[in-house]
Enzyme design. Structure first.
Site, PDB file in Angstrom:
ATOM      1  N   ARG A  88      -2.381   4.422 -14.683  1.00  0.00           N
ATOM      2  CA  ARG A  88      -0.944   4.468 -14.360  1.00  0.00           C
ATOM      3  C   ARG A  88      -0.122   4.237 -15.637  1.00  0.00           C
ATOM      4  O   ARG A  88       0.945   4.817 -15.815  1.00  0.00           O
ATOM      5  CB  ARG A  88      -0.595   3.401 -13.321  1.00  0.00           C
ATOM      6  CG  ARG A  88      -1.264   3.613 -11.960  1.00  0.00           C
ATOM      7  CD  ARG A  88      -0.898   2.490 -11.016  1.00  0.00           C
ATOM      8  NE  ARG A  88      -1.526   2.595  -9.713  1.00  0.00           N
ATOM      9  CZ  ARG A  88      -2.690   2.042  -9.398  1.00  0.00           C
ATOM     10  NH1 ARG A  88      -3.365   1.358 -10.287  1.00  0.00           N
ATOM     11  NH2 ARG A  88      -3.185   2.177  -8.170  1.00  0.00           N
ATOM     12  N   ASP A 148      -0.980  -1.679  -1.353  1.00  0.00           N
ATOM     13  CA  ASP A 148      -2.268  -2.292  -1.712  1.00  0.00           C
ATOM     14  C   ASP A 148      -2.807  -3.127  -0.547  1.00  0.00           C
ATOM     15  O   ASP A 148      -4.001  -3.108  -0.240  1.00  0.00           O
ATOM     16  CB  ASP A 148      -2.096  -3.172  -2.962  1.00  0.00           C
ATOM     17  CG  ASP A 148      -1.751  -2.349  -4.191  1.00  0.00           C
ATOM     18  OD1 ASP A 148      -2.171  -1.181  -4.262  1.00  0.00           O
ATOM     19  OD2 ASP A 148      -1.044  -2.859  -5.085  1.00  0.00           O
ATOM     20  N   ARG A 151      -4.207  -0.874   2.153  1.00  0.00           N
ATOM     21  CA  ARG A 151      -5.557  -0.377   1.831  1.00  0.00           C
ATOM     22  C   ARG A 151      -6.601  -1.440   2.159  1.00  0.00           C
ATOM     23  O   ARG A 151      -7.627  -1.168   2.790  1.00  0.00           O
ATOM     24  CB  ARG A 151      -5.622   0.000   0.349  1.00  0.00           C
ATOM     25  CG  ARG A 151      -4.890   1.296   0.075  1.00  0.00           C
ATOM     26  CD  ARG A 151      -4.944   1.690  -1.386  1.00  0.00           C
ATOM     27  NE  ARG A 151      -4.297   2.993  -1.542  1.00  0.00           N
ATOM     28  CZ  ARG A 151      -3.594   3.370  -2.589  1.00  0.00           C
ATOM     29  NH1 ARG A 151      -3.437   2.554  -3.622  1.00  0.00           N
ATOM     30  NH2 ARG A 151      -3.061   4.566  -2.635  1.00  0.00           N
ATOM     31  N   HIS A 175       0.570  -3.944  -9.941  1.00  0.00           N
ATOM     32  CA  HIS A 175      -0.020  -2.824  -9.208  1.00  0.00           C
ATOM     33  C   HIS A 175      -0.998  -2.119 -10.138  1.00  0.00           C
ATOM     34  O   HIS A 175      -0.649  -1.189 -10.830  1.00  0.00           O
ATOM     35  CB  HIS A 175       1.085  -1.872  -8.758  1.00  0.00           C
ATOM     36  CG  HIS A 175       0.582  -0.683  -8.010  1.00  0.00           C
ATOM     37  ND1 HIS A 175      -0.276  -0.790  -6.935  1.00  0.00           N
ATOM     38  CD2 HIS A 175       0.828   0.649  -8.164  1.00  0.00           C
ATOM     39  CE1 HIS A 175      -0.533   0.418  -6.457  1.00  0.00           C
ATOM     40  NE2 HIS A 175       0.120   1.320  -7.200  1.00  0.00           N
TER      41      HIS A 175
END
Ligand SMILES: NC(=O)c1ccc[n+]([C@@H]2O[C@H](COP(=O)([O-])OP(=O)(O)OC[C@H]3O[C@@H](n4cnc5c(N)ncnc54)[C@H](O)[C@@H]3O)[C@@H](O)[C@H]2O)c1
Ligand SMILES: O=C(O)C[C@H](O)C(=O)O
Length: 313
Positions: A88, A148, A151, A175
């Site tokens: 990212r 998150d 998930r 993140h």
């Protein structure tokens, strides 16, 4: 209520769609830089209204921020998604330019808006939007923790063969791979998860959660959008309906958890004023260490952004 979503790509269009069909706002304005793209997505969502029975108006515009004026909440999803093999953080220089210019336009037309950043690298893009907007930290936040956590909850529901509705959990930190899942604060219908699952399986789920975004990038060649778009819409809902939901949200810490000036995911109460309160958990030594590692990583990327901005100045 009027909500603007900037970026009509995968995440932005999904978010706008959820906002419309769940009638979270009366009007949703989609903005994109690509000519006609937001107009097309908004029209498609509007043409779904007679089928799914909602009356939220969806409007698309190409880079015309006058149409966003007076927005109560703005979701920023504009920017590049990563491709397989990228982190990212590799997106930082392109996306910082995009998030900064978008934020300038947003605050010009909606000075009282609450801003939810989605673009990656999330924590540092929240930093970019916050310093650009000059709004109080309670009104500029990042979405990642709900995703998150979702998930993590989904993987647990699968492993335990129970409804995902009954799994409550919280994750903290940045993140990225240094996110901090907290099994100690995970329950299944009120039962501590550690009573229902062995340590090895739980550790494997925690690891899979940390790499959850990367797993999808590898499968699809681009990053996820259904869960991220829905997660951003859930934050909008908590704000516009003043629900005072408790979610992990990325915000600038000013002394909470002993951290100052770094943007990290922490549990907050989300309501009509944005972040109504930051909740400070009593972390144990191991959890504090994980949070410190995450803080260090996010700070490094914030410094990288400062260097990019200094070189441009
Ligand atoms: N925070 C999270 O948990 C999370 C989850 C998923 C994706 N993301 C991030 O969200 C971003 C968007 O992902 P995506 O899958 O929707 O990408 P996408 O490529 O499908 O959509 C991005 C859109 O942004 C638009 N855009 C680019 N520059 C713009 C500008 N200056 N003004 C307006 N629009 C502009 C593009 O034209 C494109 O339509 C990425 O940075 C991705 O990494 C974050
Ligand atoms: O993984 C990505 O690059 C997108 C997003 O941050 C995600 O976690 O799905």
């Amino acid at each position: 209520m009027k909500v603007t979503v900037v970026g009509a790509g995968n995440v932005g269009a999904t978010c706008a769609d959820v906002l419309a069909y769940r009638e979270i706002a009366n009007e949703v304005v989609l903005v994109d830089i690509k000519e006609g793209f937001a107009e097309g997505k908004a029209l498609d969502i509007w043409q779904k209204a007679p089928i799914n029975l909602y009356d939220t108006r969806t409007v698309g515009v190409t880079n015309d921020y006058s149409k966003t004026a007076g927005s109560d909440v703005v979701v920023i999803t504009s920017g590049l998604p990563r491709k397989p093999g990228m982190t990212r953080d590799d997106l930082i220089s392109t996306n910082a330019g995009i998030v900064t210019s978008v934020t300038e336009n947003i605050v010009k037309h909606s000075p009282d808006a609450i801003i939810i950043v989605v673009s990656n690298p999330l924590d540092v893009m929240t930093y970019a939007a916050h310093i650009t907007s000059k709004l109080p930290r309670t009104r500029v936040m990042g979405m990642a923790g709900i995703l998150d956590t979702a998930r993590y909850r989904a993987f647990l529901a699968e492993a335990l063969n129970v409804s995902p509705k009954d799994i409550q959990a919280v994750l903290m930190g940045g993140h990225g791979d240094t996110m901090v899942p907290l099994p100690r604060y995970t329950t299944v219908g009120g039962i501590p998860v550690t009573e229902l699952i062995d340590e090895e399986t739980l550790n494997a789920i925690v690891e899979r959660t940390k790499n959850g975004g990367g797993e999808l990038v590898k499968l699809m060649g681009t990053s996820a959008w259904y869960a991220p778009g829905s997660a951003a819409a859930q934050m909008v809902e908590a704000i516009v309906r003043d629900q005072r939901r408790v979610f992990p949200v990325c915000v600038k810490l000013e002394g909470e958890y002993g951290i100052d000036g770094v943007y990290l995911g922490v549990p907050v109460i989300l309501g009509k004023n944005g972040i109504e309160k930051i909740i400070e958990l009593q972390l144990n030594e191991d959890e504090k260490q994980l949070l410190e590692t995450s803080r260090g990583h996010v700070k490094e990327v914030m410094d990288a952004l400062d260097n990019i901005n200094a070189a441009k100045a």
